[in-house]
Write an enzyme that holds these catalytic residues in place. Structure first.
Site, PDB file in Angstrom:
ATOM      1  N   ARG A   1      -5.466 -69.647  42.197  1.00 59.63           N
ATOM      2  CA  ARG A   1      -6.402 -70.063  43.257  1.00 59.63           C
ATOM      3  C   ARG A   1      -6.344 -69.062  44.409  1.00 59.63           C
ATOM      4  NH1 ARG A   1      -3.127 -74.796  42.250  1.00 59.63           N
ATOM      5  NH2 ARG A   1      -4.304 -76.497  41.268  1.00 59.63           N
TER       6      ARG A   1
ATOM      7  N   LYS B   1      -0.738 -75.909  45.354  1.00 57.83           N
ATOM      8  CA  LYS B   1      -1.215 -77.271  45.544  1.00 57.83           C
ATOM      9  C   LYS B   1      -0.232 -78.180  44.806  1.00 57.83           C
ATOM     10  CE  LYS B   1      -5.769 -79.229  45.069  1.00 57.83           C
ATOM     11  NZ  LYS B   1      -7.004 -79.073  44.318  1.00 57.83           N
TER      12      LYS B   1
ATOM     13  N   HIS C   1     -13.008 -68.859  42.213  1.00 54.42           N
ATOM     14  CA  HIS C   1     -12.771 -69.888  41.200  1.00 54.42           C
ATOM     15  C   HIS C   1     -13.452 -69.572  39.866  1.00 54.42           C
ATOM     16  CE1 HIS C   1     -10.223 -73.072  42.554  1.00 54.42           C
ATOM     17  NE2 HIS C   1     -10.695 -73.911  41.657  1.00 54.42           N
TER      18      HIS C   1
ATOM     19  N   ARG D   1     -10.981 -68.233  37.570  1.00 58.27           N
ATOM     20  CA  ARG D   1     -10.087 -69.297  37.102  1.00 58.27           C
ATOM     21  C   ARG D   1     -10.739 -70.033  35.933  1.00 58.27           C
ATOM     22  NH1 ARG D   1      -5.788 -72.318  39.191  1.00 58.27           N
ATOM     23  NH2 ARG D   1      -5.945 -74.595  39.123  1.00 58.27           N
TER      24      ARG D   1
ATOM     25  N   HIS E   1      -2.148 -77.616  36.942  1.00 58.61           N
ATOM     26  CA  HIS E   1      -2.677 -78.967  37.092  1.00 58.61           C
ATOM     27  C   HIS E   1      -1.544 -79.962  36.860  1.00 58.61           C
ATOM     28  CE1 HIS E   1      -7.060 -77.719  36.018  1.00 58.61           C
ATOM     29  NE2 HIS E   1      -6.822 -77.621  37.306  1.00 58.61           N
TER      30      HIS E   1
ATOM     31  N   TYR F   1     -12.349 -78.383  30.926  1.00 60.00           N
ATOM     32  CA  TYR F   1     -12.653 -77.150  30.189  1.00 60.00           C
ATOM     33  C   TYR F   1     -13.029 -77.392  28.742  1.00 60.00           C
ATOM     34  CZ  TYR F   1     -11.107 -74.950  34.365  1.00 60.00           C
ATOM     35  OH  TYR F   1     -11.003 -74.585  35.678  1.00 60.00           O
TER      36      TYR F   1
END
Length: 277
Positions: free
Chosen positions: A125, A150, A221, A224, A247, A256
């Site tokens: 990110r 994150k 992004h 990504r 994640h 995805y």
């Protein structure tokens, strides 16, 4: 957000917190669902959620304080966020076209190439790129350590040979030349050499290449998404992609699979016996 609710309730003769019932909140929820903005568009499920969430907090607090007997918002089901992919999913050819737009006769071109290659290789990110330091990349073990991403958990991920090659070139040929503040540890420097690129600085560096390649929307992004999609299409397991992207739950990664269904459809039509005419 609570103010919006207070007005709505007052119009319906509800003036005290104690008068708010679960059915009243459900009516308000339906009101938000059917509400249309001045341009005729509905509220996104995200907006509906952010309007209702403060009410949940507010009523929960009042129940705890004993202002109201029971919390009417206790099990209110918030609208689910639809997980949306960007309309543009970059193909391998498009990514190659974008990274090749960097002018390698300039210091900035080499810096930008290293940045783009890293984005594509790792799916990192932009906020995580901004926190990278020169020691974040371990060239001998071919890994990148992302500190405090994150979810506040460090993540160690592989970096491809190709991206490492460009990072190496940038670190040896470019970074020492632009560095103006000797103790600055940031991996990617702003061109004045005074500080590391901020998250916005990274976007400003990346966007011109995308637009030059004819990609009208999106920024960091996109790389990504491209990394995750392309690896899935080449047979990577969803759990590995989850680990790469950092994640916390595989549900975030499942978005995805919508894209790799295209690859699956192609396999289905070319191999299923009922499709062989």
């Amino acid at each position: 957000h609570s103010y919006r609710f207070i007005l709505w309730a007052a119009e319906r003769g509800i003036h005290y917190a104690a008068d708010v019932t679960r059915p009243a909140l459900e009516r308000y929820q339906r009101h938000l669902y059917h509400y249309r903005k001045t341009n005729g568009e509905p509220l996104s499920s995200r907006t509906q959620r952010t309007t209702l969430q403060p009410l949940q907090v507010w009523f929960s607090w009042m129940a705890k304080q004993g202002v109201i007997l029971a919390n009417p918002a206790a099990d209110l089901e918030l609208p689910r966020l639809e997980k949306r992919l960007p309309r543009t999913i970059l193909s391998v050819e498009q990514v190659e076209e974008i990274v090749n737009l960097c002018d390698l006769s300039t210091l900035q071109g080499i810096r930008d190439r290293a940045l783009l290659e890293l984005l594509w290789s790792t799916g990192i990110r932009r906020g995580e790129v901004a926190t990278l330091e020169i020691y974040s990349v371990d060239f001998s073990r071919k890994i990148l350590t992302i500190v405090q991403g994150k979810g506040k958990e460090d993540r160690v991920i592989p970096v491809g040979e190709r991206a490492l090659g460009w990072l190496n070139r940038y670190l040896h040929q470019v970074r020492p030349d632009i560095l103006a503040v000797p103790d600055c540890k940031a991996l990617f420097l702003a061109m004045d050499g005074m500080a590391g690129l901020t998250a916005n600085g990274i976007t400003l560096a990346v966007v011109p290449y995308l637009r030059a390649a004819g990609i009208e929307k999106g920024s960091c992004h996109l790389f990504r998404h491209a990394m995750a999609t392309q690896m899935l299409e080449n047979g990577a397991d969803l759990r590995w992609i989850q680990a790469m992207l950092g994640h916390r739950s595989v549900e975030s990664t499942q978005i995805y699979t919508q894209v790799s269904i295209r690859a699956l459809q192609a396999v289905h039509s070319s191999t299923h016996p009922a499709e062989q005419r």
